[in-house]
Each structure stands twice: as C-alpha cells, then as structure tokens.
Scaffold this motif. Sequence first.
Motif, short mmCIF file in Angstrom:
data_model
loop_
_atom_site.label_atom_id
_atom_site.label_comp_id
_atom_site.label_asym_id
_atom_site.label_seq_id
_atom_site.Cartn_x
_atom_site.Cartn_y
_atom_site.Cartn_z
N SER A 260 0.80 -1.22 0.00
CA SER A 260 0.00 0.00 0.00
C SER A 260 0.84 1.27 0.00
O SER A 260 0.31 2.36 -0.18
CB SER A 260 -0.91 0.04 1.24
N SER A 261 2.14 1.14 0.21
CA SER A 261 2.96 2.30 0.50
C SER A 261 3.48 3.03 -0.74
O SER A 261 4.05 4.11 -0.63
CB SER A 261 4.15 1.90 1.39
N TYR A 262 3.29 2.45 -1.91
CA TYR A 262 3.74 3.11 -3.15
C TYR A 262 2.85 2.67 -4.31
O TYR A 262 2.11 1.69 -4.20
CB TYR A 262 5.21 2.77 -3.44
N ASN A 263 2.93 3.41 -5.39
CA ASN A 263 2.08 3.11 -6.55
C ASN A 263 2.84 3.36 -7.85
O ASN A 263 4.02 3.74 -7.84
CB ASN A 263 0.79 3.93 -6.50
N LYS A 264 2.17 3.16 -8.97
CA LYS A 264 2.80 3.30 -10.28
C LYS A 264 3.33 4.71 -10.51
O LYS A 264 4.42 4.90 -11.06
CB LYS A 264 1.80 2.93 -11.37
N ASN A 265 2.57 5.72 -10.08
CA ASN A 265 3.02 7.10 -10.25
C ASN A 265 4.31 7.36 -9.47
O ASN A 265 5.19 8.09 -9.93
CB ASN A 265 1.94 8.08 -9.81
N ASN A 266 4.41 6.76 -8.28
CA ASN A 266 5.64 6.89 -7.49
C ASN A 266 6.84 6.30 -8.24
O ASN A 266 7.92 6.89 -8.25
CB ASN A 266 5.51 6.18 -6.14
N ILE A 267 6.63 5.14 -8.85
CA ILE A 267 7.71 4.49 -9.60
C ILE A 267 8.17 5.38 -10.75
O ILE A 267 9.38 5.50 -11.02
CB ILE A 267 7.25 3.12 -10.14
N ASN A 268 7.23 6.05 -11.41
CA ASN A 268 7.58 6.97 -12.50
C ASN A 268 8.47 8.10 -11.99
O ASN A 268 9.42 8.52 -12.66
CB ASN A 268 6.32 7.54 -13.14
N VAL A 269 8.17 8.58 -10.77
CA VAL A 269 8.98 9.65 -10.18
C VAL A 269 10.39 9.15 -9.85
O VAL A 269 11.38 9.85 -10.09
CB VAL A 269 8.30 10.22 -8.91
N LEU A 270 10.49 7.93 -9.33
CA LEU A 270 11.80 7.37 -9.00
C LEU A 270 12.66 7.27 -10.26
O LEU A 270 13.86 7.57 -10.23
CB LEU A 270 11.66 5.99 -8.36
N ASN A 271 12.04 6.84 -11.35
CA ASN A 271 12.77 6.76 -12.62
C ASN A 271 13.20 8.15 -13.09
O ASN A 271 14.35 8.35 -13.52
CB ASN A 271 11.89 6.09 -13.69
N LYS A 272 12.28 9.09 -13.00
CA LYS A 272 12.57 10.46 -13.44
C LYS A 272 13.68 11.08 -12.60
O LYS A 272 14.53 11.82 -13.12
CB LYS A 272 11.30 11.31 -13.35
N PHE A 273 13.68 10.75 -11.32
CA PHE A 273 14.67 11.32 -10.40
C PHE A 273 16.06 10.70 -10.58
O PHE A 273 17.05 11.24 -10.13
CB PHE A 273 14.20 11.14 -8.96
N GLY A 274 16.10 9.56 -11.23
CA GLY A 274 17.38 8.92 -11.49
C GLY A 274 17.83 7.92 -10.45
O GLY A 274 19.01 7.58 -10.38
N LEU A 275 16.89 7.41 -9.63
CA LEU A 275 17.25 6.38 -8.66
C LEU A 275 17.41 5.04 -9.38
O LEU A 275 16.83 4.81 -10.44
CB LEU A 275 16.20 6.28 -7.56
#
Length: 304
Positions: A260-275
């Motif tokens: 419950s702690s993360y979602n698809k939109n969060n994953i997109n941000v992680l990719n965009k941020f360069g993690l």
Amino acid sequence: MHIDEIKTYMFHYIRDSKSNELSFLNSFNAENFFSFVNKNQKNILSQKCIENLLHQSDDLNTKRRILLTFDDGLKDHYKEAYRVLKFFNLSGIFFINTKNIIFGEMDTVHKMHFLYGKLGWEKLVQIIINECRNKKIKIEDYYDNEMAKNSYPLDEEEVSKIKYAINYKLNPKIRDELVSSIFNNFSDNFKEKDFYLSKDDISEMSKNGMIFGFHGHEHVPFSSLDSSQLYQSLLNQKIFFEDMGIENYGVLSFPYGDISSYNKNNINVLNKFGLNLAFIADQHNTKKHSFKILKRTDCAAIKL
C-alpha cells in the motif's frame, strides 16, 4: 553470485533490553545483533560488495550473501549497529528521513512507536479511541479491514485497523494533531532530536564505510504524495546528502514498505529522479513494476 540471491534483512530498533525504557517496543536485542554479525561475518556484505550491488552489477563477484539494512535514521543505528559493523569491518545501508534530523522533531510514526513502546497497544488503542471521541474524529470511518490485515499481518485486528487508519487514511493534519496531543501527555522531558542520528553521527559513519540511502524527507507513505510532492521530498534528501558530502548511491527504501505504501506514479517519479534501486519491507510481488525492487526480511525472523 546474482543480485537476486542476496538475503536482505531489515532492522529498525536495536536496543539493550536491560536499559530499554520503552519496554513494549518491538526491538532487536543489541547483544543478539552482535552475536548475529559475529556468527555471519564471512557472509555479510562489505562496503565494496554493497557498492557493486548499487552500481547495478548483477554478478557481485562474491560468495557473501547477507545484506543488512537499517530504516528511519534512528540513534540506535549509531549506538549499536554501526559500532558492531565497524568492529568487523563490514557495512550496511542506512535509509534515513532528513526532516527530523534537520529540525530535531519526531515524525508522527515515531511518536506512535514511542507511545506503544511505553504503554503497549492494548492501552494505547483505547487512548486513541477516546481522544478521537474528544476531537470528534470518527476513526471507524477510516477502517479498512482487508488492507489493514495485508499491511500489518502480525497485529491483532483492532491494532491493525487503528495503525492503518492513522498511517494511511487520516488527513495528515488531523493525524499529526491527534498523535501529537497524545504524545505530549506521555513524553515528559523527552528530547525528540536524540531519537535520531545527528549530522555528526552520519558524517562519522559515512567516513567509516557505512552507506546511506533515501527514505523520504518525512516518513509518510509515498502513495499519499502526488508526483510533485514526492519529487520535492527526494530533492530535499539529495540536497542534504550533497551538503553533508555523502555519496548518493541512488538507492531507496519505501517508508512502511508494504504493497500500500507506493504506486505506479511513485515508480515513475523514481525513474525520473534517477534512482537505481528500491527496497520494500516484505515479500510482496513487485514484477509488475518497471523498476528494480528488492524484497527484505524483517529481523524478527532471524534465528540465532
């Protein structure tokens, strides 16, 4: 050895049971931590091995297969974990929140930990229910039995419902005011800043081979943040690491870390941020995400 063969353990509180004033707190015994590391010192990843892992080397070129991770940037990690790892010339990944370190104020989730550690869940649940009545908060409207059970499978039903409602469902402002009002009644002269690593602790640990990662500026579920809020949270952490002169390995642990702690939109941000890599707190299926996510086992499962 392949990256997926690594056994990753997750630690939070590590305390000497004889001096632990929060007697109900779920903590790993400090003496047992020393024994575990001593017993497994030839299998626990060193700094170099972890760096290979974080640099996306699928073949780690080592027979070591245990990775130790530590969440929330707690003072316990300096007092207990770091000194043991340094003694054995080993390392771990320390996932820190940065707001509490900068401002010396406890996150709401840690105020909850303090309260149940001091009072026990049976007493705390009733106090929360009574405080909700006083503040005219219908806490039962925020119950989600199925999601609560999935997120907190080891807790009793009433406890899991309360925890899920507070951590995931309540409006953040209402949640923070509710928990703080209870916390203030029981914290006496407790120094909130002493609950966490200091900048000096982090600097010393980093210089001696400990590795630091992202855990959010505040300890809140990423799923509760929109894309801009999450990006800003990560940016705040990146700036903190830069100011401290700490290497950014592009590794993250999701706060709470359940499904419950993360979602698809969060994953997109992680990719965009360069993690590059993220850790969860359990064993749920992560194959649907286009991002490298590794599972972890809670330290409570360790058998000495």
